[in-house]
Design a protein around this motif. Structure first.
Motif, PDB file in Angstrom:
ATOM      1  N   PRO A 181       0.811  -1.222   0.000  1.00  0.00           N
ATOM      2  CA  PRO A 181       0.000   0.000   0.000  1.00  0.00           C
ATOM      3  C   PRO A 181       0.848   1.277   0.000  1.00  0.00           C
ATOM      4  N   LEU A 182       1.931   1.297   0.784  1.00  0.00           N
ATOM      5  CA  LEU A 182       2.788   2.491   0.805  1.00  0.00           C
ATOM      6  C   LEU A 182       3.508   2.671  -0.522  1.00  0.00           C
ATOM      7  N   GLU A 183       3.834   1.578  -1.190  1.00  0.00           N
ATOM      8  CA  GLU A 183       4.448   1.679  -2.518  1.00  0.00           C
ATOM      9  C   GLU A 183       3.467   2.268  -3.525  1.00  0.00           C
ATOM     10  N   VAL A 184       2.192   1.909  -3.405  1.00  0.00           N
ATOM     11  CA  VAL A 184       1.168   2.498  -4.281  1.00  0.00           C
ATOM     12  C   VAL A 184       1.046   3.995  -4.006  1.00  0.00           C
ATOM     13  N   PHE A 185       0.976   4.365  -2.744  1.00  0.00           N
ATOM     14  CA  PHE A 185       0.884   5.786  -2.417  1.00  0.00           C
ATOM     15  C   PHE A 185       2.100   6.562  -2.938  1.00  0.00           C
ATOM     16  N   ALA A 186       3.272   5.922  -2.942  1.00  0.00           N
ATOM     17  CA  ALA A 186       4.504   6.609  -3.357  1.00  0.00           C
ATOM     18  C   ALA A 186       4.460   7.059  -4.815  1.00  0.00           C
ATOM     19  N   ARG A 187       3.552   6.520  -5.607  1.00  0.00           N
ATOM     20  CA  ARG A 187       3.416   6.978  -6.991  1.00  0.00           C
ATOM     21  C   ARG A 187       2.882   8.407  -7.060  1.00  0.00           C
ATOM     22  N   GLN A 188       2.151   8.834  -6.035  1.00  0.00           N
ATOM     23  CA  GLN A 188       1.526  10.155  -6.038  1.00  0.00           C
ATOM     24  C   GLN A 188       1.964  11.034  -4.869  1.00  0.00           C
ATOM     25  N   TRP A 189       2.465  10.438  -3.788  1.00  0.00           N
ATOM     26  CA  TRP A 189       2.660  11.143  -2.530  1.00  0.00           C
ATOM     27  C   TRP A 189       4.076  10.947  -1.999  1.00  0.00           C
ATOM     28  N   SER A 190       4.506  11.879  -1.162  1.00  0.00           N
ATOM     29  CA  SER A 190       5.733  11.751  -0.376  1.00  0.00           C
ATOM     30  C   SER A 190       5.359  11.626   1.094  1.00  0.00           C
ATOM     31  N   ILE A 191       6.112  10.816   1.838  1.00  0.00           N
ATOM     32  CA  ILE A 191       5.874  10.665   3.275  1.00  0.00           C
ATOM     33  C   ILE A 191       6.617  11.758   4.025  1.00  0.00           C
ATOM     34  N   ILE A 211       1.535  10.953   7.618  1.00  0.00           N
ATOM     35  CA  ILE A 211       1.138  12.188   6.952  1.00  0.00           C
ATOM     36  C   ILE A 211       1.900  12.236   5.631  1.00  0.00           C
ATOM     37  N   LEU A 212       1.169  12.341   4.532  1.00  0.00           N
ATOM     38  CA  LEU A 212       1.735  12.362   3.188  1.00  0.00           C
ATOM     39  C   LEU A 212       1.381  13.683   2.520  1.00  0.00           C
ATOM     40  N   TYR A 213       2.159  14.053   1.497  1.00  0.00           N
ATOM     41  CA  TYR A 213       1.904  15.332   0.831  1.00  0.00           C
ATOM     42  C   TYR A 213       2.249  15.244  -0.646  1.00  0.00           C
ATOM     43  N   ARG A 214       1.647  16.139  -1.427  1.00  0.00           N
ATOM     44  CA  ARG A 214       1.922  16.221  -2.857  1.00  0.00           C
ATOM     45  C   ARG A 214       1.475  17.587  -3.380  1.00  0.00           C
ATOM     46  N   PRO A 215       2.059  18.076  -4.481  1.00  0.00           N
ATOM     47  CA  PRO A 215       3.324  17.623  -5.039  1.00  0.00           C
ATOM     48  C   PRO A 215       4.478  18.086  -4.151  1.00  0.00           C
TER      49      PRO A 215
END
Length: 250
Positions: A181-191, A211-215
């Protein structure tokens, strides 16, 4: 470059200075602490101490029998001075159970999006008047990794259609760094931040609250911390401070 020098440089270039923003994520376990006490005032003290602009809360009851039928988002809002938004995930004991956002920021729009899971899950979102998105969620627990992956994919799909807006996602992801799941989020988000353990609250050994953020170009992570609160919930909260950078910043 220091904050002061950066502000001066942006001023010379005719650009707006960065703005600080504090975000909190907290699985409140419907207000029940590890001592068995149901105590929303204690949860509110933890939130107030973090002084967030936006607090994303998970495991929140509204009108549920086990917590005395209390509207917990409204009660926590009254105790913290923040405005409440609630997103239902499931019906529970005559009421609603899900996620909440408390904020001091002016909100232009808000909504709730269902997610896949063996127990239905959802994410709540708000869009502020100045064009920031905040998403709060609680992914499927247990061994149902495919459900968490599917939920992460759904969140990524939703945010991709709103890519022009800076966004922060926070919550109990029931997943650790390096998991699918975190690898999937990493396509769009930074931790935000390095690994900081959040569970169990008495002696934390794992991080599943994030807590994640983008861009990445629109935010600078100033600090991330896990406040030392071992009793109020079975999770510790996680808080991050960001600088919001102008779109023309380099």
């Amino acid at each position: 470059m220091t904050m002061h020098r950066r502000t001066l440089l942006l001023g010379l270039l005719g650009l707006p200075a960065p703005r600080r923003l504090r975000v909190l994520s907290y699985n409140i376990h419907h207000g029940e602490g590890t001592d068995g006490r149901l105590d929303l005032e204690r949860i509110a003290r933890v939130i107030r101490a973090a002084a967030p602009d936006v607090a994303m809360l998970q495991e929140v009851d509204r009108g549920v029998a086990r917590t005395g039928g209390v509207d917990q988002p409204a009660r926590l809002a009254a105790l913290t001075g923040l405005r409440p938004y609630f997103g239902k995930a499931i019906d529970h004991e005559g009421g609603d159970y899900g996620n909440a956002i408390l904020t001091r920021l002016p909100v232009a729009e808000h909504g709730n999006v269902p997610l896949p899971g063996s127990e239905p899950r959802a994410f709540i979102w708000i869009r502020t008047e100045d064009g920031l998105l905040f998403l709060g969620t609680h992914l499927d627990a247990g061994r149902n990794e495919p459900a968490r992956v599917a939920a992460a994919e759904r969140i990524n799909e939703w945010i991709a259609s709103r890519a022009a807006l800076p966004a922060i996602l926070a919550g109990d992801l029931n997943a650790v760094r390096g998991s699918q799941p975190l690898e999937v989020f990493a396509r769009q988000w930074s931790i935000a931040g390095e690994e900081l353990h959040t569970i169990p609250s008495a002696t934390p050994r794992r991080q599943i609250d994030f807590i994640l953020y983008r861009p990445a170009a629109r935010w600078r992570v100033v600090s991330v911390e896990v406040p030392e609160e071992p009793v109020a919930s079975d999770h510790r909260p996680i808080a991050a401070e960001f600088e919001r950078l102008p779109s023309s910043a380099r």
